[in-house]
Structures are given as structure tokens and as C-alpha cells.
Design an enzyme around this catalytic site. Structure first.
Site, PDB file in Angstrom:
ATOM      1  N   LYS A  54      -4.181  12.926   6.080  1.00 22.67           N
ATOM      2  CA  LYS A  54      -5.035  11.770   5.763  1.00 22.67           C
ATOM      3  C   LYS A  54      -6.353  11.878   6.515  1.00 22.67           C
ATOM      4  CE  LYS A  54      -1.061   8.765   4.864  1.00 22.67           C
ATOM      5  NZ  LYS A  54      -0.154   7.711   5.344  1.00 22.67           N
ATOM      6  N   GLN A  98       0.608   4.133  10.556  1.00 21.75           N
ATOM      7  CA  GLN A  98       1.636   4.938   9.876  1.00 21.75           C
ATOM      8  C   GLN A  98       3.023   4.355  10.147  1.00 21.75           C
ATOM      9  OE1 GLN A  98       1.068   7.306   7.725  1.00 21.75           O
ATOM     10  NE2 GLN A  98       3.109   8.122   7.443  1.00 21.75           N
ATOM     11  N   ASP A 121      -3.603  -0.048   3.248  1.00 22.01           N
ATOM     12  CA  ASP A 121      -2.230   0.158   2.783  1.00 22.01           C
ATOM     13  C   ASP A 121      -1.797  -0.939   1.813  1.00 22.01           C
ATOM     14  OD1 ASP A 121      -0.725   2.378   3.498  1.00 22.01           O
ATOM     15  OD2 ASP A 121      -0.434   1.670   5.548  1.00 22.01           O
TER      16      ASP A 121
HETATM   17  N1  GUN Z   1       4.786   6.088   5.655  1.00 21.14           N
HETATM   18  C1  GUN Z   1       5.119   6.675   4.476  1.00 21.14           C
HETATM   19  N2  GUN Z   1       4.239   6.330   3.524  1.00 21.14           N
HETATM   20  C2  GUN Z   1       3.336   5.516   4.106  1.00 21.14           C
HETATM   21  C3  GUN Z   1       2.176   4.833   3.626  1.00 21.14           C
HETATM   22  O1  GUN Z   1       1.793   4.893   2.457  1.00 21.14           O
HETATM   23  N3  GUN Z   1       1.530   4.072   4.539  1.00 21.14           N
HETATM   24  C4  GUN Z   1       1.933   3.968   5.823  1.00 21.14           C
HETATM   25  N4  GUN Z   1       1.221   3.198   6.639  1.00 21.14           N
HETATM   26  N5  GUN Z   1       2.995   4.577   6.301  1.00 21.14           N
HETATM   27  C5  GUN Z   1       3.689   5.350   5.441  1.00 21.14           C
END
Ligand code: GUN
Length: 297
Positions: A54, A98, A121
Site C-alpha cells: 500500500k 491495518q 477504509d
Molecule cells: N486487513 C485486511 N484487509 C484490510 C483492509 O482492507 N483494511 C484494513 N485496514 N485492514 C485490512
């Protein structure tokens, strides 16, 4: 194999091209550079791999990209203080914490403390509520369902009237927003989950079948309606034939591809779309911050 395999990597590439040009245009018109802060707590290797991807993609898009790696033993107060600092930082337009967080931390409290405008998110109740009430333009939508929906549009267009959709999974991060997006596009939606009876029979009714269960190969060919569109959201690490780990989805790909009309592969399906939509959400948040109307991704 009869199904057309949907190339998520290619579709994600077009979204990212749009993000890059939107970023350049915003900087030119408003001197605003999208800023994305990604926060990770602890040492989980898979989470670190996702977060690294990311952060790198944010840089490639021309964003200011900040990564905060906090130790496993961080306290709720330390995490709250970091989120508050990022909430008030005018150069940060997107904040992503995350998940999952270490067990001693209250993830929901952290998520809800993120400023809704920066919640890339789409997990803040304000953003989840906008989606649930059919406001698809005013908030921010969870990246994986938004990406999956973009792939569904490729095979069916914008209007899913008369089509039945089954989503397996009911999480806040994926299943619920996915079902809301399908409903907003006029599909007749069933949200199935671990307590659903006769799951195979339920899935066989689906013109659009979306699997997000975290169980490798769970969806079998006899769960699939002839010609259906299958969207596989699973990312499961299993030992390959030579012992090295390999990624597989929640769908038994080869056998389901002989029944389906369209199918997404793992890897190379929904995965690349998630990251592309995160970039799209960040540039959207930056446009709004600058008082400009963001493009439609
Ligand atoms: N963990 C797995 N997928 C995601 C996501 O799309 N966002 C976040 N914040 N954590 C994750």
C-alpha cells in the site's frame, strides 16, 4: 474451461492511471498532494506485506506516503494519540489502520476515532451509514467491496435489476458493504454466512456469487449456477506441491471455471483492485479537502 477470467490486474491498472492523472491535476490546480498514512501494529508478516504494498503504491501514484510501524505491545492510548495527530494534520487526507490489531487493543474504538473524511477504509459509522442508506457519492466506501463491484460492472454493467446475488461473508470490512453495493445496483441480495443452512443450494441460485469466507477452495462446481459470475475474495496461503506456500482463493477455480460465465482468479483478481480503490479513496479525500469535485472511479 468455459468462463471468461476477469483480469483484475489490468482493471486495477486503469483505475491507477486515473488516480495518477487526478493527482497531477489536483496538485496543479490546488497545490494539494494527497497524503496517505498507513498504521500497522505488531509483526504479522502477511500484514506487513500488505502494508508495504500500500505504501509503495501510494508513492507510485505521486502521494505523500507515510507508514507508522508500532510495536506489538503498544497501548490503546499510544495508538489513539497517533490517530489524533493524523486527524489534525492538514497534509494527511487518508488514514488506514491495518487490521487485525493485536488482541489487547480495541480495534473498533480506534476505527471510530479516525476522522470520517479521512477514513479511506470506509469503516467509520458515518461512511458505513452513507453506503447503507444509498449515498454512494458522499462518503468513502470500503476498498475491497468497491473493487469487487468494479469487476462485477464489467460483466453486467451498472444495473443489476433482475439478477440474484449471494455474498458469503458478513464482516463490516467486506460482506456488509458488498451486499449494500449490490443492493444499490438493484440486485436481489442474500448475505450468507457460517450459520446459513443449505449454503450450496443458496449459492446455486446466484447469478453473481461473491465468496469471502477465508476457507481455501470451499466453493465447489456444484454450488455454481451455469453461466454465473464468481468473485473470489479469498486470499489463503496453502502449501504448494513443492512445499512452498502458494495463494489460493475461496473458490475451487478450475472446476468452477467450467460452470461459470465469468470468474476472478487468485492472485490477480480482487486483490489488485483493493489497493487501487484505496488509492482512489485517498485522492477522493484530497479533492474534497481542496474543495474540488473528485472524479468517479
Ligand atoms: N486487513 C485486511 N484487509 C484490510 C483492509 O482492507 N483494511 C484494513 N485496514 N485492514 C485490512
Amino acid at each position: 474451461m468455459t468462463a471468461t477470467v476477469i483480469n483484475g490486474k489490468k482493471v486495477a491498472g486503469s483505475v491507477l492511471d486515473l488516480v495518477k492523472s487526478a493527482t497531477a491535476s489536483l496538485e496543479q490546480s490546488s497545490s494539494v498532494i494527497p497524503g496517505l498514512a498507513v498504521v500497522i501494529v505488531g509483526e504479522d508478516p502477511a500484514s506487513h506485506a500488505y502494508v508495504g504494498a500500500k505504501s509503495r503504491m501510494a508513492k507510485q501514484c505521486g502521494f505523500r506516503s507515510l507508514q507508522y510501524s508500532l510495536p506489538e505491545e503498544s497501548t490503546q492510548q499510544e495508538l489513539a494519540a497517533l490517530v489524533e495527530k493524523l486527524n489534525v494534520d492538514e497534509t494527511i487526507h487518508g488514514i488506514l489502520v491495518q487490521l487485525p490489531l493485536p488482541k489487547h487493543l480495541n480495534a473498533e474504538a480506534v476505527i471510530q476515532s479516525i476522522k470520517a473524511d479521512k477514513d479511506v477504509d470506509g469503516l467509520h459509522v458515518v461512511n458505513a451509514g452513507k453506503l447503507a442508506t444509498g449515498d454512494l457519492r458522499g462518503g468513502l466506501i470500503s476498498c475491497t467491496p468497491a473493487g469487487a463491484m468494479a469487476l462485477i460492472r464489467l460483466s453486467h454493467g451498472d444495473d443489476l435489476s433482475g439478477l440474484s446475488a449471494v455474498v458469503i461473508g458478513r464482516s463490516n470490512l467486506f460482506g456488509k458493504p458488498m451486499s449494500a453495493l449490490l443492493l444499490a445496483a438493484n440486485a436481489t441480495v442474500t448475505t450468507a454466512h457460517s450459520r446459513t443452512k443449505e449454503l450450496a443450494e443458496v449459492c446455486r441460485q446466484a447469478d453473481i456469487l461473491v465468496a469471502a469466507v477465508g476457507s481455501p477452495g470451499m466453493v465447489r462446481a456444484d454450488w455454481v449456477k451455469q453461466g454465473a459470475t464468481i468473485i473470489d475474495v479469498g486470499i489463503n496461503r496453502v502449501p504448494g506441491s513443492d512445499g512452498t506456500p502458494r495463494l489460493v482463493g475461496d473458490v475451487s477455480f478450475d472446476e468452477c471455471a467450467s460452470v461459470a460465465g465469468f470468474i476472478t482468479p487468485v492472485p490477480g483478481g480482487v486483490g489488485p483492485m483493493t489497493i487501487a480503490m484505496l488509492m482512489a479513496n485517498t485522492v477522493t479525500a484530497a479533492y474534497r479537502h481542496a474543495g474540488r469535485t473528485p472524479p468517479n472511479f
